[in-house]
Design a protein around this motif. Structure first.
Motif, PDB file in Angstrom:
ATOM      1  N   GLU A   1       0.830  -1.213   0.000  1.00  0.00           N
ATOM      2  CA  GLU A   1       0.000   0.000   0.000  1.00  0.00           C
ATOM      3  C   GLU A   1       0.861   1.259   0.000  1.00  0.00           C
ATOM      4  O   GLU A   1       0.510   2.256  -0.621  1.00  0.00           O
ATOM      5  N   GLU A   2       1.990   1.194   0.685  1.00  0.00           N
ATOM      6  CA  GLU A   2       2.896   2.338   0.684  1.00  0.00           C
ATOM      7  C   GLU A   2       3.458   2.592  -0.712  1.00  0.00           C
ATOM      8  O   GLU A   2       3.628   3.726  -1.134  1.00  0.00           O
TER       9      GLU A   2
ATOM     10  N   GLY B   1       2.190   1.588  -3.729  1.00  0.00           N
ATOM     11  CA  GLY B   1       1.256   1.810  -4.835  1.00  0.00           C
ATOM     12  C   GLY B   1       1.511   0.817  -5.964  1.00  0.00           C
ATOM     13  O   GLY B   1       2.123  -0.244  -5.749  1.00  0.00           O
ATOM     14  N   ASP B   2       1.055   1.164  -7.163  1.00  0.00           N
ATOM     15  CA  ASP B   2       1.102   0.229  -8.300  1.00  0.00           C
ATOM     16  C   ASP B   2       2.514  -0.280  -8.582  1.00  0.00           C
ATOM     17  O   ASP B   2       3.396   0.487  -8.977  1.00  0.00           O
ATOM     18  N   VAL B   3       2.726  -1.574  -8.418  1.00  0.00           N
ATOM     19  CA  VAL B   3       4.036  -2.174  -8.673  1.00  0.00           C
ATOM     20  C   VAL B   3       4.194  -2.409 -10.181  1.00  0.00           C
ATOM     21  O   VAL B   3       3.278  -2.913 -10.836  1.00  0.00           O
ATOM     22  N   VAL B   4       5.346  -2.010 -10.722  1.00  0.00           N
ATOM     23  CA  VAL B   4       5.547  -2.144 -12.167  1.00  0.00           C
ATOM     24  C   VAL B   4       6.744  -3.017 -12.551  1.00  0.00           C
ATOM     25  O   VAL B   4       6.761  -3.604 -13.633  1.00  0.00           O
ATOM     26  N   PHE B   5       7.759  -3.098 -11.712  1.00  0.00           N
ATOM     27  CA  PHE B   5       8.910  -3.960 -12.002  1.00  0.00           C
ATOM     28  C   PHE B   5       9.410  -4.600 -10.713  1.00  0.00           C
ATOM     29  O   PHE B   5       9.273  -4.031  -9.635  1.00  0.00           O
TER      30      PHE B   5
ATOM     31  N   THR C   1      14.772  -5.663  -5.686  1.00  0.00           N
ATOM     32  CA  THR C   1      14.068  -4.389  -5.585  1.00  0.00           C
ATOM     33  C   THR C   1      12.643  -4.567  -6.092  1.00  0.00           C
ATOM     34  O   THR C   1      12.354  -5.427  -6.922  1.00  0.00           O
TER      35      THR C   1
ATOM     36  N   GLU D   1       9.706  -2.029  -7.668  1.00  0.00           N
ATOM     37  CA  GLU D   1       9.572  -0.681  -8.204  1.00  0.00           C
ATOM     38  C   GLU D   1       8.108  -0.412  -8.505  1.00  0.00           C
ATOM     39  O   GLU D   1       7.454  -1.192  -9.176  1.00  0.00           O
ATOM     40  N   SER D   2       7.601   0.714  -7.993  1.00  0.00           N
ATOM     41  CA  SER D   2       6.232   1.120  -8.303  1.00  0.00           C
ATOM     42  C   SER D   2       6.298   2.342  -9.207  1.00  0.00           C
ATOM     43  O   SER D   2       7.374   2.821  -9.541  1.00  0.00           O
ATOM     44  N   VAL D   3       5.120   2.827  -9.604  1.00  0.00           N
ATOM     45  CA  VAL D   3       5.107   4.023 -10.445  1.00  0.00           C
ATOM     46  C   VAL D   3       5.877   5.142  -9.760  1.00  0.00           C
ATOM     47  O   VAL D   3       6.656   5.848 -10.387  1.00  0.00           O
ATOM     48  N   LYS D   4       5.681   5.273  -8.448  1.00  0.00           N
ATOM     49  CA  LYS D   4       6.223   6.438  -7.755  1.00  0.00           C
ATOM     50  C   LYS D   4       7.572   6.227  -7.083  1.00  0.00           C
ATOM     51  O   LYS D   4       8.246   7.193  -6.796  1.00  0.00           O
ATOM     52  N   ALA D   5       7.934   4.989  -6.776  1.00  0.00           N
ATOM     53  CA  ALA D   5       9.114   4.814  -5.928  1.00  0.00           C
ATOM     54  C   ALA D   5       9.769   3.467  -6.180  1.00  0.00           C
ATOM     55  O   ALA D   5       9.202   2.588  -6.824  1.00  0.00           O
ATOM     56  N   VAL D   6      10.982   3.342  -5.653  1.00  0.00           N
ATOM     57  CA  VAL D   6      11.666   2.057  -5.699  1.00  0.00           C
ATOM     58  C   VAL D   6      12.050   1.690  -4.280  1.00  0.00           C
ATOM     59  O   VAL D   6      12.438   2.551  -3.494  1.00  0.00           O
TER      60      VAL D   6
ATOM     61  N   GLU E   1       2.064  -6.489 -11.250  1.00  0.00           N
ATOM     62  CA  GLU E   1       0.894  -5.875 -10.618  1.00  0.00           C
ATOM     63  C   GLU E   1       0.148  -6.860  -9.727  1.00  0.00           C
ATOM     64  O   GLU E   1      -0.625  -6.463  -8.850  1.00  0.00           O
TER      65      GLU E   1
ATOM     66  N   ARG F   1      -5.447   8.394  -0.539  1.00  0.00           N
ATOM     67  CA  ARG F   1      -4.312   8.468   0.385  1.00  0.00           C
ATOM     68  C   ARG F   1      -3.853   9.901   0.409  1.00  0.00           C
ATOM     69  O   ARG F   1      -3.478  10.453  -0.629  1.00  0.00           O
TER      70      ARG F   1
ATOM     71  N   GLN G   1      -3.308   9.550  -4.405  1.00  0.00           N
ATOM     72  CA  GLN G   1      -4.002   8.609  -5.285  1.00  0.00           C
ATOM     73  C   GLN G   1      -5.296   8.156  -4.622  1.00  0.00           C
ATOM     74  O   GLN G   1      -5.445   8.240  -3.406  1.00  0.00           O
TER      75      GLN G   1
ATOM     76  N   ARG H   1      14.785   7.545 -12.298  1.00  0.00           N
ATOM     77  CA  ARG H   1      14.373   8.401 -11.171  1.00  0.00           C
ATOM     78  C   ARG H   1      15.296   9.611 -11.128  1.00  0.00           C
ATOM     79  O   ARG H   1      16.426   9.568 -11.621  1.00  0.00           O
TER      80      ARG H   1
ATOM     81  N   TYR I   1       6.828   5.803 -14.426  1.00  0.00           N
ATOM     82  CA  TYR I   1       6.484   4.684 -15.274  1.00  0.00           C
ATOM     83  C   TYR I   1       5.285   5.119 -16.088  1.00  0.00           C
ATOM     84  O   TYR I   1       4.381   5.757 -15.558  1.00  0.00           O
TER      85      TYR I   1
END
Lengths: 129, 355
Positions: free
Chosen positions: A34-35, A37-41, A59, A61-66, A89, B19, B31, B286, B307
């Motif tokens: 949840e922290e 968000g959408d996981v992409v890799f 690792t 990686e989500s849209v916003k963070a790694v 996802e 959130r 989001q 990033r 992404y």
């Protein structure tokens, strides 16, 4: 927030399911997902690689963070979730089931004692907010 | 977060399951369901953003237009009432104080929107000039809501939510009625409108647009959409040190406009330029990650990364050395160093989703 009773937890929000055959299934918790968000890799170790308790093994990686993944236990990777690598996802949908990451053979069963129980992890999460 | 400001729509965001995160002194939705779904909604249907935190001021009276011609590198006197212009304020060193949009309401009557994070800095920066030109500044930020309706279906959603309500018919124009200012502007790379209204009217407007089918979108999708569209974000592609030409918005500088702050120091032929980055394989660029030639020579760094759900790949914007990169606006192979490893990428001209 779901925190399954039968799992053990780290402060870095990984879980380990200790199986009777001396292996552990490893993943990340719903809180972590949840922290992020959408996981992409995802980057995961290969079968045969060694992972060490407390050391990074990959690792997410989500849209916003790694975020780094930290091994809850020391051992050799015997399996990794190839389906998840194809569809990262899935981790958002079921971090405790189809979102498992790797399976390792446990080198040192004493390390399990250093992990938190579900109740301890729940209490730990409450200190974070 | 107890010291953070809340927009009038705060309770709506919480009820929609958002959130909430601290952002530029405000508590904002990052989001609702997920960045990917929200991003995709804006590209394919229609999304709704609460961006009431943005700094909103009225500049009126005196020689307001002349003041803006001092503060920005553009001959604002040529802008017709009812039209909007994206611009920047430069500092004495030619760096960027902030980027902003100005909306001309009348001869000496301007509606201005700028970044929340720079609001106080901008008030301080403009104060002496406004005094010099006898201009009154009214800060509307706390009393006004700003709702952005963005995406290809914006118009049908608008019509359903507000049947018969007038809307601006061209990009970068605006109209005012019923106490609302409705502008054909946005920050997503899609068509749409941004609507300012008094706080007291915002909840009803938001609800109507949601009921008409707009997808609520948070700051997460706003960021990934603007990166994909190649739009700069202050603090990343523009800053006190990064001027508009190297930051990729050289079109804000009018070659025949003179006498504005920063003109003499403006880097007209800067060493670096802004390029879009598209990963050809795995990995997400990033901020701060080095950009390399295929031979491994560092030619720049990523300024923003994300992404792209549209391209299903990592994307970003990067400041690259023009000489070392040889970047000429055509696609070229590069690499991005991600946590010590080199990943294949291309430099491309934004918007990335149309390329």
């Amino acid at each position: 927030m779901e925190i399954p009773k039968q799992l053990r937890y780290t402060k870095e929000h990984e879980w380990a399911r200790i199986d009777e055959d001396g292996t552990a299934l490893i993943g990340v918790t719903e809180y972590a997902v949840e922290e992020l968000g959408d996981v992409v890799f995802l980057e995961l170790p290969e079968v045969g690689d060694e992972v060490s308790q407390g050391a990074t093994f990959g690792t997410v990686e989500s849209v916003k963070a790694v975020a780094e993944l930290y091994a809850p236990l020391t051992g050799e990777v015997t399996e990794r979730n190839e389906d998840l690598l194809e569809a990262p996802e899935t981790l958002n949908e079921g971090p405790y089931e189809e979102g498992w990451l790797i399976r390792i053979s446990i080198d040192n069963a004493d390390e399990v004692d250093e992990l938190m129980s579900a109740d301890e992890y729940q209490a730990y999460l409450e200190t974070l907010d | 977060m107890s010291d953070s400001l809340r927009t009038v729509l705060y309770d709506r965001h919480v009820a929609l399951g958002a959130r909430m995160v601290p952002f530029a002194g405000w508590e904002m939705p990052v989001q609702y369901t997920g960045v990917k779904a929200e991003h995709t909604a804006v590209r394919t249907t229609c999304g709704l953003f609460d961006v009431s935190h943005m700094g909103t001021v009225l500049l009126q009276g005196g020689r307001a237009t002349e003041a803006l011609e001092r503060l920005t590198p553009w001959p604002m006197s040529k802008l017709k009432p009812g039209r909007a212009r994206y611009t920047v304020m430069l500092n004495e060193a030619g760096g960027t104080v902030d980027d902003l949009i100005v909306y001309r309401r009348g001869n000496e009557d301007w509606f201005v929107i700028w970044n929340a994070a720079n609001h106080q800095k901008n008030l301080d920066w403009t104060a002496p000039i406004l005094t010099e030109y006898g201009v009154t500044l009214e800060d509307l930020t706390s009393d006004t809501a700003l709702i952005a309706l963005q995406g290809p279906d914006w118009h049908s959603v608008w019509e359903q939510a507000l049947p018969g309500a007038a809307f601006p018919d061209k990009r970068f124009t605006f109209t005012e009625h019923d106490g609302m200012l409705i502008a054909r502007t946005g920050y997503t790379g899609e068509d749409g409108v941004e609507i300012w209204c008094p706080n007291a009217r915002a909840i009803e407007l938001w609800d109507r647009l949601i009921d008409a089918g707009a997808t609520p979108c948070g700051l997460g999708a706003r960021d990934s959409l603007r990166i994909e569209a190649g739009l700069p974000l202050y603090g990343h592609e523009l800053s006190d040190e990064i001027g508009p030409i190297e930051g990729g918005v050289g079109f804000v500088v009018h070659k025949d406009h003179h006498g504005y702050i920063g003109e003499m120091a403006l880097q007209r032929d800067p060493r670096r330029c802004l390029a879009g980055v598209r990963m050809t394989g795995r990995g997400v660029p990033r901020e701060g990650y080095p950009v390399l030639t295929p031979d491994g020579e560092t030619i720049g760094a990523v300024t923003s990364g994300s992404y792209s759900p549209i391209l299903d790949t990592g994307i970003g914007l990067a400041l690259v050395d023009r000489k070392k990169s040889g970047y000429d606006g055509t696609s070229q192979a590069v690499a991005v160093e991600i946590r010590g490893r080199s990943f294949d990428a291309e430099l491309v001209v934004p918007p990335l989703h149309k390329n």
